[in-house]
Design an enzyme around this catalytic site. Structure first.
Site, PDB file in Angstrom:
ATOM      1  N   HIS A   1     -99.647  22.050  45.938  1.00 45.96           N
ATOM      2  CA  HIS A   1     -99.063  21.721  47.237  1.00 45.96           C
ATOM      3  C   HIS A   1     -98.482  20.313  47.097  1.00 45.96           C
ATOM      4  O   HIS A   1     -99.005  19.497  46.330  1.00 45.96           O
ATOM      5  CB  HIS A   1    -100.194  21.745  48.270  1.00 45.96           C
ATOM      6  CG  HIS A   1     -99.751  21.535  49.674  1.00 45.96           C
ATOM      7  ND1 HIS A   1     -99.505  20.295  50.196  1.00 45.96           N
ATOM      8  CD2 HIS A   1     -99.525  22.423  50.680  1.00 45.96           C
ATOM      9  CE1 HIS A   1     -99.142  20.418  51.461  1.00 45.96           C
ATOM     10  NE2 HIS A   1     -99.148  21.699  51.780  1.00 45.96           N
TER      11      HIS A   1
ATOM     12  N   GLN B   1    -107.678  24.924  50.310  1.00 45.48           N
ATOM     13  CA  GLN B   1    -107.668  26.380  50.517  1.00 45.48           C
ATOM     14  C   GLN B   1    -108.930  27.067  50.005  1.00 45.48           C
ATOM     15  O   GLN B   1    -109.090  28.270  50.203  1.00 45.48           O
ATOM     16  CB  GLN B   1    -106.433  27.008  49.834  1.00 45.48           C
ATOM     17  CG  GLN B   1    -105.103  26.580  50.406  1.00 45.48           C
ATOM     18  CD  GLN B   1    -104.874  27.017  51.862  1.00 45.48           C
ATOM     19  OE1 GLN B   1    -105.635  27.803  52.417  1.00 45.48           O
ATOM     20  NE2 GLN B   1    -103.835  26.471  52.473  1.00 45.48           N
TER      21      GLN B   1
ATOM     22  N   LYS C   1    -108.702  23.583  58.429  1.00 47.02           N
ATOM     23  CA  LYS C   1    -108.522  24.878  57.755  1.00 47.02           C
ATOM     24  C   LYS C   1    -109.836  25.646  57.679  1.00 47.02           C
ATOM     25  O   LYS C   1    -109.872  26.790  57.243  1.00 47.02           O
ATOM     26  CB  LYS C   1    -107.957  24.661  56.348  1.00 47.02           C
ATOM     27  CG  LYS C   1    -106.513  24.148  56.343  1.00 47.02           C
ATOM     28  CD  LYS C   1    -105.945  24.211  54.961  1.00 47.02           C
ATOM     29  CE  LYS C   1    -104.723  23.334  54.789  1.00 47.02           C
ATOM     30  NZ  LYS C   1    -103.526  23.869  55.436  1.00 47.02           N
TER      31      LYS C   1
ATOM     32  N   ASP D   1    -108.039  19.598  44.744  1.00 44.32           N
ATOM     33  CA  ASP D   1    -107.568  19.845  46.103  1.00 44.32           C
ATOM     34  C   ASP D   1    -108.270  21.099  46.615  1.00 44.32           C
ATOM     35  O   ASP D   1    -107.964  22.212  46.194  1.00 44.32           O
ATOM     36  CB  ASP D   1    -106.040  20.031  46.057  1.00 44.32           C
ATOM     37  CG  ASP D   1    -105.454  20.453  47.404  1.00 44.32           C
ATOM     38  OD1 ASP D   1    -106.226  20.802  48.308  1.00 44.32           O
ATOM     39  OD2 ASP D   1    -104.215  20.439  47.522  1.00 44.32           O
TER      40      ASP D   1
ATOM     41  N   CYS E   1     -94.587  24.212  51.243  1.00 43.01           N
ATOM     42  CA  CYS E   1     -94.865  22.875  50.678  1.00 43.01           C
ATOM     43  C   CYS E   1     -95.313  22.985  49.217  1.00 43.01           C
ATOM     44  O   CYS E   1     -96.197  22.225  48.780  1.00 43.01           O
ATOM     45  CB  CYS E   1     -95.915  22.125  51.487  1.00 43.01           C
ATOM     46  SG  CYS E   1     -95.490  21.930  53.213  1.00 43.01           S
TER      47      CYS E   1
HETATM   48  N1  C6P Z   1    -101.214  23.818  53.459  1.00 42.08           N
HETATM   49  C1  C6P Z   1    -100.150  25.794  54.361  1.00 42.08           C
HETATM   50  O1  C6P Z   1     -99.627  26.442  55.279  1.00 42.08           O
HETATM   51  P1  C6P Z   1    -103.329  18.873  55.204  1.00 42.08           P
HETATM   52  O2  C6P Z   1    -102.040  19.153  55.880  1.00 42.08           O
HETATM   53  O3  C6P Z   1    -103.392  17.489  54.640  1.00 42.08           O
HETATM   54  O4  C6P Z   1    -104.514  19.267  56.003  1.00 42.08           O
HETATM   55  O5  C6P Z   1    -103.380  19.887  53.951  1.00 42.08           O
HETATM   56  C2  C6P Z   1    -102.414  19.782  52.952  1.00 42.08           C
HETATM   57  C3  C6P Z   1    -102.641  20.822  51.916  1.00 42.08           C
HETATM   58  C4  C6P Z   1    -103.077  20.426  50.664  1.00 42.08           C
HETATM   59  N2  C6P Z   1    -103.340  21.313  49.713  1.00 42.08           N
HETATM   60  C5  C6P Z   1    -103.193  22.631  49.906  1.00 42.08           C
HETATM   61  C6  C6P Z   1    -103.516  23.584  48.802  1.00 42.08           C
HETATM   62  C7  C6P Z   1    -102.731  23.103  51.143  1.00 42.08           C
HETATM   63  O6  C6P Z   1    -102.583  24.411  51.335  1.00 42.08           O
HETATM   64  C8  C6P Z   1    -102.442  22.169  52.162  1.00 42.08           C
HETATM   65  C9  C6P Z   1    -101.904  22.621  53.485  1.00 42.08           C
HETATM   66  C10 C6P Z   1    -100.712  24.437  54.676  1.00 42.08           C
HETATM   67  O7  C6P Z   1    -100.213  26.222  53.212  1.00 42.08           O
HETATM   68  C11 C6P Z   1     -99.725  23.571  55.402  1.00 42.08           C
HETATM   69  S1  C6P Z   1     -98.326  23.172  54.419  1.00 42.08           S
END
Ligand code: C6P
Length: 413
Positions: free
Chosen positions: A125, A205, A228, A202, A368
């Site tokens: 991401h 997910q 999440k 990371d 993203c």
């Molecule tokens: N992915 C998706 O729809 P934040 O926004 O900081 O809470 O998470 C960012 C992020 C980082 N790593 C991974 C693997 C992610 O999937 C995400 C967020 C969302 O896939 C929003 S783009």
């Protein structure tokens, strides 16, 4: 006895509001973007403001002490939830993005030098890519990529070749938000440590779907977001090994992260407060604590069983529909509830629009993760992402809608 999913859904005000007509009734299949929240989480956040509202960690009067206790108890819950050794290893941030930036600015910029290498995967991401682009660009280091196989997995032999004495950081996602494959982070951590590198994982997910044990995986840093995993937006976590965090400079400076300040100098606070400048998000932490309690009550076993059943139903249905390409593995168990797909000739945004007309919410776009999409040879895809609280009926409605898209868009069956 297994809990009844209809009873569990009643705990989510958004589903109840859909039933009563207060909220448009949608099959919500965009859980990888953010999950819904049960009432216990919303109540915990509200209760902080209604009953314990004062600036935490500052006042010595009861309200402030209560807010502090709630905040610090949430930290202990997170420690237990991911099996960290100490609450000092749990830093509260806003989200995964901020957690990874903390590591990049504080650890990356000070430890990565000219000629060094940072290794990421092609499936990152942007939140686990741009910080490393910044570090390597600023410090004259090289950014290298682990490619993935067509099913979304990584080949450990190739990873082993890519990690060398020059590698200072391996930054990799636990689960891809596009392909849903779980990376073998424990094995990658071992390879990184053999060459003296640290590993940043990371967990955005993975944390909502599987038991996290940072000690067992032996990862150095692990980042995730509350929103999440049934928790509030605006609260995230960075886990870091204490000996590493202890030696790192602060990321943000200002109030509450100090021990003492003189005109030209400051002594920073001990962990974890050194990394938590300014007024903290105690209500968010209270909500996250409630989300952890909720997840423990439901149990990963039940959640995983339902997620797999739903994913299998969706995947089996999708592959039977002509002109659909599903990306990644052909096995439901390798998707962590994430199904990324294309409908021949139809732009993913149009796929999403047709689904909206049928009251189904998915995500369309690059998710993203543009380098991964470039690697897959597409600009954009549709993505359905499931949570245990989804229903068979929602999956069936999704499949029925997908089956009609080409015809509705004028391309025939
Ligand atoms: N992915 C998706 O729809 P934040 O926004 O900081 O809470 O998470 C960012 C992020 C980082 N790593 C991974 C693997 C992610 O999937 C995400 C967020 C969302 O896939 C929003 S783009």
């Amino acid at each position: 006895m297994m809990p009844d999913i209809n009873e569990i859904r009643k705990e989510f005000p958004i589903f109840e509001n859909m039933k009563s007509g207060e909220v448009l009734p949608f099959a919500y299949l965009d859980n990888a973007a953010t999950s819904h929240r049960p009432k216990c989480v919303i109540d915990a956040e509200m209760e902080l403001y209604e009953k314990h509202n004062a600036n935490p960690l500052r006042g010595s009067y009861p309200l402030s002490v209560e807010a502090t206790d709630i905040y610090e108890n949430a930290r202990k819950s997170v420690r237990d939830f991911i099996n960290a050794s100490s609450a000092s290893e749990i830093i509260f941030t806003r989200n995964t993005s901020e957690s990874i930036n903390l590591v990049a600015y504080s650890y990356g910029l000070t430890k990565v030098n000219e000629g060094d290498e940072v290794l990421v995967s092609i499936m990152e991401h942007h939140s686990n890519l741009l910080p490393w682009q910044m570090v390597t660009r600023k410090n004259g280091a090289t950014l290298k990529f682990i490619e993935c196989e067509s099913d979304g997995s990584v080949d450990l032999e190739k990873v082993k070749e890519l990690i060398t004495e020059k590698t200072k950081i391996v930054a990799i996602t636990h689960v891809s938000n596009v392909l849903g494959y779980e990376n073998p982070v424990k094995e990658i951590a071992k390879l990184a440590h053999e060459k003296g590198a640290v590993i940043v994982v990371d967990g955005a997910q993975s944390t909502p779907h599987m038991k996290i044990d940072v000690k067992d995986m032996d990862v150095d840093f692990f980042a995730f977001s509350g929103h999440k995993m049934f928790g509030p937006m605006g609260i995230g976590v960075l886990y870091g090994k204490e000996d590493l965090l202890d030696k790192m400079p602060p990321f943000l400076t200002g109030g509450e992260m100090i021990d003492s300040v003189s005109r030209y100098d400051a002594v920073y606070a001990e962990l974890p407060h050194k990394f938590e400048a300014g007024t903290v998000n105690a209500a968010g932490a209270a909500g996250l604590d409630a989300a952890i309690t909720f997840m423990k009550r439901i149990g990963y076993e039940y959640m995983q069983e339902r997620e797999l059943m739903l994913t299998k139903r969706a995947l089996d249905g999708l592959v039977k529909i002509p002109h659909i390409i599903v990306y990644g593995s052909d096995k439901a168990e390798n998707h962590t509830g994430i199904l990324t797909f294309k409908v021949d000739d139809v732009h993913p945004h149009d796929v999403s629009e047709v689904l909206i007309a049928d009251s189904i919410a998915i995500r369309a776009g690059h998710h993203c993760a543009q380098p991964l999409l470039q690697y897959l040879g597409v600009n954009s895809t549709a993505r359905a992402s499931l949570m245990f609280y989804n229903t068979e009926d929602e999956i069936d409605r999704f499949l029925e809608s997908i089956a009609t898209i080409r015809e509705r868009m004028g391309y025939g069956k």
